[in-house]
Structure formats: C-alpha cells, structure tokens
Design an enzyme around this catalytic site. Sequence first.
Site, PDB file in Angstrom:
ATOM      1  N   HIS A  80      -4.903  -5.594 -14.642  1.00 27.50           N
ATOM      2  CA  HIS A  80      -6.089  -5.130 -14.226  1.00 27.50           C
ATOM      3  C   HIS A  80      -7.124  -5.940 -14.823  1.00 27.50           C
ATOM      4  CE1 HIS A  80      -3.334  -1.917 -13.144  1.00 27.50           C
ATOM      5  NE2 HIS A  80      -4.021  -1.588 -12.148  1.00 27.50           N
ATOM      6  N   ARG A  84     -10.749   3.489  -8.788  1.00 28.57           N
ATOM      7  CA  ARG A  84      -9.680   3.949  -9.650  1.00 28.57           C
ATOM      8  C   ARG A  84     -10.254   4.574 -11.057  1.00 28.57           C
ATOM      9  NH1 ARG A  84      -8.254  -1.926  -8.156  1.00 28.57           N
ATOM     10  NH2 ARG A  84      -6.002  -2.097  -7.653  1.00 28.57           N
ATOM     11  N   GLU A 144       3.503   3.117  -2.978  1.00 25.31           N
ATOM     12  CA  GLU A 144       3.480   1.864  -4.043  1.00 25.31           C
ATOM     13  C   GLU A 144       4.864   1.818  -4.522  1.00 25.31           C
ATOM     14  OE1 GLU A 144       0.242   1.854  -6.536  1.00 25.31           O
ATOM     15  OE2 GLU A 144       0.305   3.939  -6.910  1.00 25.31           O
ATOM     16  N   ASP A 172       1.714  -2.710  -6.975  1.00 30.20           N
ATOM     17  CA  ASP A 172       2.859  -2.013  -7.290  1.00 30.20           C
ATOM     18  C   ASP A 172       3.970  -1.940  -6.380  1.00 30.20           C
ATOM     19  OD1 ASP A 172       2.386  -1.095  -9.985  1.00 30.20           O
ATOM     20  OD2 ASP A 172       1.027   0.440  -9.027  1.00 30.20           O
ATOM     21  N   ARG A 214       4.575  -6.999 -12.604  1.00 28.46           N
ATOM     22  CA  ARG A 214       3.311  -7.712 -12.172  1.00 28.46           C
ATOM     23  C   ARG A 214       2.459  -8.220 -13.363  1.00 28.46           C
ATOM     24  NH1 ARG A 214      -0.138  -2.205 -10.088  1.00 28.46           N
ATOM     25  NH2 ARG A 214      -2.055  -3.519 -10.863  1.00 28.46           N
ATOM     26  N   CYS A 265      -4.917  -1.117  -0.049  1.00 28.67           N
ATOM     27  CA  CYS A 265      -5.530  -1.143  -0.932  1.00 28.67           C
ATOM     28  C   CYS A 265      -5.220  -2.063  -2.185  1.00 28.67           C
ATOM     29  CB  CYS A 265      -6.172   0.148  -1.467  1.00 28.67           C
ATOM     30  SG  CYS A 265      -4.787   1.035  -2.238  1.00 28.67           S
TER      31      CYS A 265
HETATM   32  C1  PEP Z   1      -1.677  -0.893  -6.076  1.00 30.81           C
HETATM   33  O1  PEP Z   1      -0.534  -0.908  -6.814  1.00 30.81           O
HETATM   34  O2  PEP Z   1      -1.550  -1.925  -5.125  1.00 30.81           O
HETATM   35  C2  PEP Z   1      -3.001  -0.399  -6.341  1.00 30.81           C
HETATM   36  C3  PEP Z   1      -4.020  -0.613  -5.529  1.00 30.81           C
HETATM   37  O3  PEP Z   1      -2.969   0.378  -7.495  1.00 30.81           O
HETATM   38  P1  PEP Z   1      -3.373  -0.287  -9.051  1.00 30.81           P
HETATM   39  O4  PEP Z   1      -3.469  -1.907  -8.807  1.00 30.81           O
HETATM   40  O5  PEP Z   1      -4.295   0.440  -9.579  1.00 30.81           O
HETATM   41  O6  PEP Z   1      -1.901  -0.134  -9.762  1.00 30.81           O
HETATM   42 MG    MG Z   2      -0.862   0.958  -8.229  1.00 35.28          MG
END
Ligand code: PEP
Ligand code: MG
Length: 565
Positions: A189, A296, A431, A455, A465, A502
């Site tokens: 993140h 988020r 996801e 995800d 990830r 997204c």
């Molecule tokens: C994802 O998992 O692609 C997503 C948009 O959510 P995050 O990256 O906040 O887990």
């Molecule tokens: Mg996610």
Amino acid sequence: MKKIKGNSVSNGVAIGKAKIIKKHELYIEHKKIHKSEVKFELSRFNEDVTFVINELDKLIQDYTYSQENRDILESHKMILMDPEFKKKISKFIADDLYNLEHAISTYFTEAADIFSNLNNSYLSHRVSDFEDVAYRLLSHILDERKDILEDVTQNSILIMENITPSFVTKVFEKDIRGLCIERGSRNSHSSIIARSMNLPMLVNTLGLMGNIKDEEDLIIDGNNDYIIISPTKSVLEKYKAIYKREQNVRNGLLKLIDVEPITKDGKKIKLMSNIEIPQEIDQVLKYKSDGIGLFRTEFLFIDSEDLPTEEEQYEIYKKIAEKSAPNPLTIRTIDVGGDKLSNILNIAYEENPNLGCRGIRISLENIPIFKQQIKAILRANIHGNIKIMFPMISGVDELLKVKEIIEICSKELSKGGIPFNADMELGVMIEIPSAVITSDSIAEECDFLSIGTNDLIQYTLAVDRDNQSISDYYKPTHPSMIRSIKLTVDNAHKIGKKVAVCGEMASEKKYVKLLLALGVDELSVSPGRLLIIKKEIIDCNITEMKSKLDRILSCKTSKEVMKLI
Ligand code: PEP
Ligand code: MG
C-alpha cells in the site's frame, strides 16, 4: 559513481540529494514510582513486551531476505522471552521502585556491558542485538512521534529501511523529490500511494544504506529500476535532459483533461479515480475524472490511535461527496488486515494475515464499528452521489449479512430522526477466486462489481503481493486472471450489471486495451495515472482488440498473452 538495483514503484526520473532517515535517540525518564503504581507498571510491562514479541513474529513471517536475518530476529525475540529478563524487570519495578522505562534501559545497559566485557568477538556481537531490542521496546513504550521530516529539504531523496503508508503521504505533502527503500515491494500500500501521487520511489534496494552518505547527489531512474549514487557530470546532464522531456510529456497530457475517454470505435469508458486520503480529491478535480471509483477508507485512520467516530467519518465523507458531486464517490468500507493498519483495530497476531480476519470479515466481527461507518455513509449521501462497496467478499452469504446491517442502520437512523439517504448503489469487490466463480449470484444481489486485481492476483496465484522476492510469480496476465475477468464480466452483463476494475492493473498502460476487450465498463485508477490511461483509451479500438480475444482466452501462458496484447 555507483548504481544500485531496485524495483521502481512509479516510472520517471528524480534528481536530488541523499537524506538518510535513521532511527532517532530516545529520551528515557528516570524516576521513582510510588508503591501503589507498581501493579500498573508491571501490567504495562507485560502488555508492551507481548506487543513487541508479536511485532517480531510478524517481521519474521514477512522477512523476504535471508535465513540469517530471520535468525537474528528470532534471537531478539528470545531476549524478550528470557525468564531472567522478566524477573529482573519485575525486581527493578517492585523492589527498587523504578519506572518501567528506567527499569528496561537499566537492564539492557547492564546486559550490553556484560557482553562487551567478555573479550569474545562472537559474544560481543550480541551487544548490538541488545541495543536493537532495547530500542524497539522503548520506542514502542514511549510511542515516539518526533517529526523526522522536520529538517528535510525539498530537493532531498530519502533513504530508508522501510516505510509505512502514512509516511508516504507526509513525504508527498512536503513535496520531496523521491524515496529509496531498502525493503518493500511494488504492490504494497505504501507503493500504491506513492504511485498515485507520482512520487518517484524505488523499493528493494538492498545494501543501499551502507553505500551512501548524506548530501550525495542521487538519481532515481524509475524507468530502468536503479539508483545512481554520485553520478558523473555527463550522466547528471543526461538525466536532467530526460527529466525535462518527461515534464514536457506530462504537460502534453494536460491537454487531455477536457477530452472524453471515448475509444476509437466510439465506446465511452467511465474513467474514475482511486483515492486513499481526502487531500487527493484536489487531483481528482484537477484531472476531471468521472468520479471516485474507490475510496480506501482505512487510510483515513492511518495516524489515529482511536477509531474515528460516526460524526467524524460523516464530516469527511460529506466533504468529499460534496466536492465530487454530481459525479459518484464510491466508498469502500474499511479493509484492514494483511499489511494494512492492523494496529487500529487491535487485531490479534495471525499466522497468515492475508487469509485472516481482514476486509469484510473485520467489519462483520466488529458490528458496532461497521454500523458507525455505514451510518456515516448513509448520512453523507444526502450531500452527494455516494456508492458503497465491500472488500474481500467471498460469496453471497457475507453480502446478505451486510445488506441486513444496512437495513438495521437505516431503521435506527429513522427512529432517531437523523436525516439520511438510503438510495445508494451497492457494489462488491471481486478479489477472491470464490467471488469470481459465484459472480453470477453476487451480481444478482448488488448493483455493480469492481474487480480488485491486486488481491485477485494474490489469491488466484497464491502469491503474496507484498513479497518482492517472489514477484516474478505475480502475473496480471496469467491465463487464470484473463479467464476470471471474462467470467465476472459475462456474469454481470447477462443481468445488465456493470463491471469496473479498480486494482492496479487498470492503472498500467499495457493492460488497458486488454481490459476493454474483455468488456470492462469502468476503470478506476490512481489520479496521477489518469491522463496516461485516458490516452490509452482514446487510442484503443475495442473491435480490433476483440478480434484477438478468442486467441487471448486460449493462451496457455502469460507470456503468450503478453505477446498478443
Ligand atoms: C485490490 O485488491 O485490487 C484493491 C483495489 O484493493 P486493495 O489494493 O486496497 O486491497
Ligand atoms: Mg483488495
């Protein structure tokens, strides 16, 4: 001149002066406590040591480098678990009436002294281990919050061992040139936030700290994944020219602000923005996106010790909804867990946090907190066009529970005479592979789907990830991903529901045409990537790309897919 390899988080070049950010000195207060305070100090001791042991466990779990480093962390944990340690601290507090900080610093100073006087080179190495453990424990107890950016100048490139998402936002606010992180990964993140802000950042730059001095000239080459230390004059000039060219390209893209994202063959694609912090709304408005496709919300609470109240959340959502209106603001409910902010909800240590209590599970396990957020969203919807979206849904079961809770919240608000607007589209993030497989049923129970590729790749390919050392296995174009996206889109379209993407795949130029050919209706991307992606949409001929779709869908490897796109 030296070059060090890393992994770039956002493309582009940054030129600046090195500023190494290290741990800072701690101020330890030495005082005598009253007998009546002994019990309290001992309970603080137990809590704080448990916290740090859990933290070490997590680090050991996450550590991607060497067995040797993992062993060091294990040995630090042993220091804290040593019964002698507990015995001595208890004695300092109960008999000598030392305050906790004094007791701990005395213990570690004495232990380090003993080892350094042993005249044994192996054991003298243990001194730094004791110092390290003491620092970790005391900085947790003292909850040090000194602003380490206080004396950093704008032309700096920060060099750090690791970074938190909240720190990235602080760096952005200070308008600093760039970041080089010894650890980290492209999909964490912190990296997503840096990318969304177009902040040059290199992660996984092993050995950097030992090769650099403060104030040395530095170049981050985010296009080729390395950092250059003390470049020669000619190299510096070359990069200044590249930097200028990049600025010109960026300025050129600004001309697209008022152009609609319509493909060559006439399909209008909704191009939305992802935001993490409220300040990003200014970028969203500047680049005129079609709204916010993912907010988020967990990042709102990034610096807070306590969870924000319903009222505080309402004020924030209201402000963003008003600014975004008439375009939608898609609020995703809290998605903590994994690498995200587990501190705020006091989540117990988990062996596999990404498979643990994260996403919607956290909300369903903490209903009062979930209700606060839902009520704040329902109330803020009076002031704009809000959509609500839920993370980490594995199937219809959770969705039905969520809908029930929204009903209860609406009833409670009505009963209390508090104004709200429940007329709100409800979306589900796809996801988890089980959500892909049951996307037909999920689509029936909601208004739209949004594919979280970050995800979905992690869970489909079983690849962490955040673990850069296995990032070669993290393949957005793996045939399973292509087929998952297609299945989700087909299931939703059959009953007239829309699908967005997204995840970061939507923010990467090279995947845009593929996503559009697969039938995706909306892309939600980092504001910093919006115009680049818009250009890709405008240049795309979906009909042409669709003619390759059968071949893409029958590819056996991601390499074959990449060749075709
Ligand atoms: C994802 O998992 O692609 C997503 C948009 O959510 P995050 O990256 O906040 O887990
Ligand atoms: Mg996610």
